[in-house]
Scaffold this active site. Structure first.
Site, mmCIF file in Angstrom:
data_model
loop_
_atom_site.group_PDB
_atom_site.id
_atom_site.type_symbol
_atom_site.label_atom_id
_atom_site.label_comp_id
_atom_site.label_asym_id
_atom_site.label_seq_id
_atom_site.Cartn_x
_atom_site.Cartn_y
_atom_site.Cartn_z
ATOM 1 N N ASP A 76 -0.294 5.158 0.885
ATOM 2 C CA ASP A 76 -0.603 6.139 1.937
ATOM 3 C C ASP A 76 -0.620 5.462 3.311
ATOM 4 O O ASP A 76 -1.380 4.528 3.554
ATOM 5 C CB ASP A 76 -1.961 6.795 1.672
ATOM 6 C CG ASP A 76 -1.899 7.716 0.469
ATOM 7 O OD1 ASP A 76 -1.067 8.626 0.477
ATOM 8 O OD2 ASP A 76 -2.686 7.512 -0.477
ATOM 9 N N ASP A 120 0.872 -1.171 0.000
ATOM 10 C CA ASP A 120 0.000 0.000 0.000
ATOM 11 C C ASP A 120 0.919 1.235 0.000
ATOM 12 O O ASP A 120 2.120 1.121 0.258
ATOM 13 C CB ASP A 120 -0.871 -0.033 1.271
ATOM 14 C CG ASP A 120 -1.569 1.278 1.527
ATOM 15 O OD1 ASP A 120 -2.204 1.805 0.592
ATOM 16 O OD2 ASP A 120 -1.475 1.795 2.661
HETATM 17 C C1 XBP Z 1 -5.495 6.133 1.349
HETATM 18 C C2 XBP Z 1 -6.537 7.022 0.873
HETATM 19 C C3 XBP Z 1 -6.202 8.073 -0.096
HETATM 20 C C4 XBP Z 1 -5.629 9.336 0.428
HETATM 21 C C5 XBP Z 1 -5.868 10.467 -0.551
HETATM 22 O O1 XBP Z 1 -5.976 4.801 1.362
HETATM 23 O O2 XBP Z 1 -7.681 6.857 1.188
HETATM 24 O O3 XBP Z 1 -7.404 8.397 -0.662
HETATM 25 O O4 XBP Z 1 -6.235 9.677 1.648
HETATM 26 O O5 XBP Z 1 -5.525 10.164 -1.822
HETATM 27 P P1 XBP Z 1 -5.018 3.567 1.141
HETATM 28 P P2 XBP Z 1 -6.410 10.767 -3.054
HETATM 29 O O6 XBP Z 1 -3.710 3.877 1.800
HETATM 30 O O7 XBP Z 1 -5.715 2.457 1.848
HETATM 31 O O8 XBP Z 1 -4.888 3.309 -0.322
HETATM 32 O O9 XBP Z 1 -6.936 12.086 -2.653
HETATM 33 O O10 XBP Z 1 -5.440 10.829 -4.192
HETATM 34 O O11 XBP Z 1 -7.515 9.769 -3.326
HETATM 35 MG MG MG Z 2 -2.936 3.101 3.553
#
Ligand code: XBP
Ligand code: MG
Length: 253
Positions: A11, A9
């Site tokens: 973020d 993953d």
């Molecule tokens: C992370 C997210 C992302 C970020 C924002 O989820 O939900 O949406 O918060 O990114 P994960 P965007 O780590 O589970 O993938 O604004 O580009 O969507």
């Molecule tokens: Mg994440």
């Protein structure tokens, strides 16, 4: 069957990015003349909705917002979210913003050198993934990833299994020869629903979540001499995540 691929993953896992996302949202709101401010508490609640555009749309519905000129709410959210993406990229490119988390670059290198295939399964956009690596480890490190499953390449974002199913299909691998590294309950649910065993490294916004079904829950990946903290699960005497530990989790799963 042995472990063949490691799926990251982004973020919260590769880097603790959510604060930068939050600030970019707030900057986009203020620039467009809206008085909305997402403080940390509000953002924590909103994070239950994966995907920035979906998160923003949910918020707009919650506050009963109507667009001034009758523009479709989804189109409005998309436009504002696009601006947020630009601001997020600018913040990363500005430098000094956000490091990769402990052990991430090391484990990418060790996994790659040992012949494991690497992939990304993330909710954020491909552009944001590139911006993050460009601002940190470099795009040559990102080039080690054979598959980048990101953003709108699937219809349903995490916790739906779609992004992991997409990555498995692109790798042409069964889920039981892969292992995922995630930071959130949404990510864990997504990976597990696709049949991929998952290790959690908790992030700022996810530390108090419940991780049922994770192989292990750790503070971070750790590094030699800088041990992780074990929150749940067995680490077989190890103090940082290496390929041997990944293989052990995989064979015991
Ligand atoms: C992370 C997210 C992302 C970020 C924002 O989820 O939900 O949406 O918060 O990114 P994960 P965007 O780590 O589970 O993938 O604004 O580009 O969507
Ligand atoms: Mg994440």
């Amino acid at each position: 069957m042995g472990l063949e691929a490691l799926i990251f993953d982004v973020d919260g896992t590769v880097a603790d990015t959510e604060e930068v996302h939050r600030q970019a949202f707030n900057a986009a709101f203020s620039e467009a003349g809206y008085p909305w401010v997402w403080d940390r508490g509000r953002y924590k609640g909103l994070l239950a909705t994966a995907g920035g555009r979906e998160r923003l749309l949910r918020y707009l519905k919650e506050i009963g917002f109507s667009t001034p000129d009758g523009e479709d709410l989804e189109a409005f959210a998309q436009r504002l979210h696009e601006r947020k993406t630009t601001l997020f990229g600018e913040r990363l490119a500005g430098g000094g913003c956000i490091p990769l988390r402990p052990g991430v670059e090391r484990l990418i290198g060790e996994a790659f050198d040992s012949g494991l295939r690497l992939a990304i399964a993330t909710t954020t956009s491909p552009g944001n993934v590139e911006a993050l690596f460009a601002a940190t480890a470099g795009t040559d490190v990102l080039a080690r990833f054979e598959v980048i499953g990101a953003g709108d390449c699937v219809a349903h974002k995490k916790p739906a299994p779609d992004i992991y199913s997409y990555v498995l299909h692109a790798l042409n691998l069964a889920p039981d020869v892969c292992l995922a590294i995630e930071d959130s309950a949404n990510g864990l649910e997504s990976a597990n629903a696709a049949g991929v065993g998952t290790v959690i490294t908790v992030a700022t916004y996810t530390a108090d979540e419940t991780f049922i079904g994770a192989r292990a829950v750790l503070s971070d990946l750790g590094d030699p001499g800088i041990p992780f903290e074990v929150l749940e699960g067995d680490v077989f005497g190890k103090t940082h995540v290496d390929v041997e530990l990944l293989r052990r989790w995989h064979s015991d799963g």
